[in-house]
Write an enzyme that holds these catalytic residues in place. Structure first.
Site, mmCIF file in Angstrom:
data_model
loop_
_atom_site.group_PDB
_atom_site.id
_atom_site.type_symbol
_atom_site.label_atom_id
_atom_site.label_comp_id
_atom_site.label_asym_id
_atom_site.label_seq_id
_atom_site.Cartn_x
_atom_site.Cartn_y
_atom_site.Cartn_z
ATOM 1 N N ASN A 114 4.356 0.413 9.434
ATOM 2 C CA ASN A 114 3.829 -0.045 10.729
ATOM 3 C C ASN A 114 4.666 -1.193 11.306
ATOM 4 O OD1 ASN A 114 3.135 -2.278 9.230
ATOM 5 N ND2 ASN A 114 1.014 -2.369 9.929
ATOM 6 N N LYS B 46 -7.709 -4.805 4.288
ATOM 7 C CA LYS B 46 -7.791 -3.401 4.746
ATOM 8 C C LYS B 46 -6.555 -2.615 4.312
ATOM 9 C CE LYS B 46 -10.546 -4.034 8.943
ATOM 10 N NZ LYS B 46 -10.484 -4.083 10.402
ATOM 11 N N GLY C 226 -6.225 9.640 -1.491
ATOM 12 C CA GLY C 226 -6.815 10.872 -0.951
ATOM 13 C C GLY C 226 -5.737 11.903 -0.660
ATOM 14 N N LYS D 227 -4.461 13.271 -3.923
ATOM 15 C CA LYS D 227 -5.427 14.206 -4.504
ATOM 16 C C LYS D 227 -5.317 15.569 -3.820
ATOM 17 C CE LYS D 227 -10.403 14.844 -4.643
ATOM 18 N NZ LYS D 227 -11.658 14.377 -4.074
ATOM 19 N N TYR E 6 -4.953 -11.059 -0.708
ATOM 20 C CA TYR E 6 -3.854 -10.326 -1.357
ATOM 21 C C TYR E 6 -4.196 -10.031 -2.818
ATOM 22 C CZ TYR E 6 1.019 -9.376 -2.801
ATOM 23 O OH TYR E 6 2.174 -8.809 -3.287
HETATM 24 P P1 NAD Z 1 7.666 -6.597 2.641
HETATM 25 O O1 NAD Z 1 6.668 -7.421 3.379
HETATM 26 O O2 NAD Z 1 9.112 -6.820 2.915
HETATM 27 O O3 NAD Z 1 7.381 -5.054 2.853
HETATM 28 C C1 NAD Z 1 6.115 -4.525 3.073
HETATM 29 C C2 NAD Z 1 6.242 -3.361 4.049
HETATM 30 O O4 NAD Z 1 4.941 -2.797 4.276
HETATM 31 C C3 NAD Z 1 6.777 -3.800 5.425
HETATM 32 O O5 NAD Z 1 7.754 -2.887 5.842
HETATM 33 C C4 NAD Z 1 5.540 -3.749 6.315
HETATM 34 O O6 NAD Z 1 5.836 -3.530 7.671
HETATM 35 C C5 NAD Z 1 4.768 -2.610 5.673
HETATM 36 N N1 NAD Z 1 3.332 -2.663 5.953
HETATM 37 C C6 NAD Z 1 2.491 -3.725 5.867
HETATM 38 N N2 NAD Z 1 1.248 -3.378 6.201
HETATM 39 C C7 NAD Z 1 1.292 -2.053 6.503
HETATM 40 C C8 NAD Z 1 0.317 -1.116 6.940
HETATM 41 N N3 NAD Z 1 -0.965 -1.469 7.135
HETATM 42 N N4 NAD Z 1 0.707 0.162 7.177
HETATM 43 C C9 NAD Z 1 1.990 0.542 7.003
HETATM 44 N N5 NAD Z 1 2.961 -0.304 6.600
HETATM 45 C C10 NAD Z 1 2.611 -1.596 6.359
HETATM 46 O O7 NAD Z 1 7.345 -6.821 1.092
HETATM 47 P P2 NAD Z 1 8.124 -6.334 -0.207
HETATM 48 O O8 NAD Z 1 8.590 -7.541 -0.927
HETATM 49 O O9 NAD Z 1 9.094 -5.265 0.111
HETATM 50 O O10 NAD Z 1 6.913 -5.741 -1.052
HETATM 51 C C11 NAD Z 1 6.670 -4.342 -1.143
HETATM 52 C C12 NAD Z 1 5.458 -4.106 -2.016
HETATM 53 O O11 NAD Z 1 5.663 -4.653 -3.312
HETATM 54 C C13 NAD Z 1 4.174 -4.764 -1.473
HETATM 55 O O12 NAD Z 1 3.086 -3.911 -1.708
HETATM 56 C C14 NAD Z 1 4.050 -6.010 -2.310
HETATM 57 O O13 NAD Z 1 2.702 -6.424 -2.423
HETATM 58 C C15 NAD Z 1 4.632 -5.560 -3.637
HETATM 59 N N6 NAD Z 1 5.133 -6.690 -4.405
HETATM 60 C C16 NAD Z 1 6.290 -7.323 -4.039
HETATM 61 C C17 NAD Z 1 6.728 -8.417 -4.767
HETATM 62 C C18 NAD Z 1 8.004 -9.138 -4.432
HETATM 63 O O14 NAD Z 1 8.308 -10.144 -5.074
HETATM 64 N N7 NAD Z 1 8.815 -8.700 -3.488
HETATM 65 C C19 NAD Z 1 5.983 -8.889 -5.846
HETATM 66 C C20 NAD Z 1 4.788 -8.241 -6.161
HETATM 67 C C21 NAD Z 1 4.389 -7.140 -5.453
#
Ligand code: NAD
Ligand code: UDP
Length: 308
Positions: A32, A89, A100, A103, A143
């Site tokens: 998004n 959300k 879903g 599945k 989070y």
């Molecule tokens: P990031 O914020 O760069 O990437 C997240 C992506 O998800 C973005 O492109 C954003 O636009 C998209 N997004 C957010 N909400 C959305 C929605 N409702 N619908 C569709 N797309 C949506 O973060 P990242 O570092 O690349 O992290 C990726 C995943 O890994 C995340 O789930 C994060 O929680 C997890 N994670 C990352 C780290 C880290 O250190 N980078 C550590 C633990 C967990």
């Protein structure tokens, strides 16, 4: 294989999409664009086996895929606290919608969970068996608890619906394609140093983190997805632990800059220490990180030098 990557235009997602596209899978990147950028995956747009969809995971989506990597969720505290209700959300409804889908089409699905499920941990290093020490009503809870409910949903879909789930707990990961204004510590310090601005150390900088270079993390994600019969949860991270002050010094040693350190208040509920025990990943996935912090920082600095 047909592979869906939610959050595919984000930092980790863009690296994963690039890897899977180069391996000739049919890749659907769904995002998004909250914290993701088209610029992160612009080099992939001309590939026949890569497709980009603007969509929000809080809404259902109908697709035919074999594997799903569910990464959609802002990861930086600055961004996930901007609209905390939306963060919940995204984590909860996003997990339900993607589970879903998995599945319905019998896809294997991997959840990008986080070391934040351990909260401010009472055991060190953190093992997967530790249930965590998380504040349910604080500013990080949208989070932390969102990710914890997502894990619950993944294991309930496994038990109740036999969905072939994978859960990885990612520890602080960094590298190229982080946004310059992402707000996380590695990109903040590098961008501040490159601009000659003070490095903003929160508290006294004695809190610790263990930083994993993104290529190592992506290798772990792909191994976890393709390992049969192992659902996790499994920690993925680099066990080399540094204080935030040590990180600041490492950045200052590597960037030609006049920047000094500026101390800022410690944010609420900021975990004091974090270091993964990666014995399980080593045993089940034969995985361990190959890039140390000094090397990874240099590659990340080289990237930011070109864009800021
Ligand atoms: P990031 O914020 O760069 O990437 C997240 C992506 O998800 C973005 O492109 C954003 O636009 C998209 N997004 C957010 N909400 C959305 C929605 N409702 N619908 C569709 N797309 C949506 O973060 P990242 O570092 O690349 O992290 C990726 C995943 O890994 C995340 O789930 C994060 O929680 C997890 N994670 C990352 C780290 C880290 O250190 N980078 C550590 C633990 C967990
Ligand atoms: N931090 C800092 N200065 C910054 C950004 C973060 O000192 O400009 C600290 C933060 O307080 C935390 C650590 O660095 O202790 C890691 O923060 P980050 O936001 O990268 O991720 P977290 O692990 O807290 O989710």
């Amino acid at each position: 294989m047909r592979i869906l990557v939610t959050g595919g235009a984000g930092f980790i997602g863009s690296h994963l999409c690039r890897r899977l596209t180069n391996e000739n899978h049919d890749v659907i990147c769904l995002d998004n664009f909250f914290t993701g950028r088209k610029a992160n995956i612009v080099d992939l747009l001309d590939y026949k086996n890569f497709e980009l969809i603007r969509h929000d995971v809080t809404q259902p989506v109908l697709l035919e895929v074999d594997q799903i990597y569910n990464l959609a969720c802002p990861a930086s505290p600055v961004h996930y606290q901007y609209n905390p209700v939306k963060t919940v959300k995204t984590n909860v409804m996003g997990a339900i919608n993607m589970l879903g889908l998995a599945k319905r089409v019998k896809a294997r699905i991997l959840q990008a969970s986080t070391s934040e499920v351990y909260g401010d941990p009472k055991i060190h290093p953190q093992t997967e068996g530790y249930w965590g020490h998380v504040n349910p009503i604080g500013i990080r809870s949208c989070y932390d608890e969102g990710k914890r409910v997502a894990e619950t949903l993944f294991f309930d879909y496994l038990r109740q619906n036999k969905v072939d789930v994978r859960v990885v707990r990612i520890f602080n990961t960094y590298g190229p394609y982080m946004l310059p204004d992402d707000g996380r510590v590695v990109s903040n310090f590098i961008v501040q140093a490159l601009k000659g601005k003070p490095l903003t150390v929160y508290g006294k900088g004695q809190q610790t983190r263990s930083f994993c270079y993104v290529d190592d993390l992506v290798e772990g994600l792909v191994r976890m997805m393709n390992t049969a019969g192992f659902h996790g949860p499994v920690n993925l991270g680099n066990p080399d632990e540094f204080t935030i002050m040590e990180l600041a010094k490492l950045v200052l040693e590597r960037v030609a800059t006049q920047s000094k350190i500026s101390y800022k208040p410690m944010p609420a509920d900021d975990p004091r220490q974090r270091k993964p025990d990666i014995s399980l990943a080593s045993k089940k996935l034969k995985w361990k990180p190959a890039v140390n912090l000094r090397e990874g920082l240099q590659r990340t600095i080289d990237y930011f030098e070109k864009i800021v």
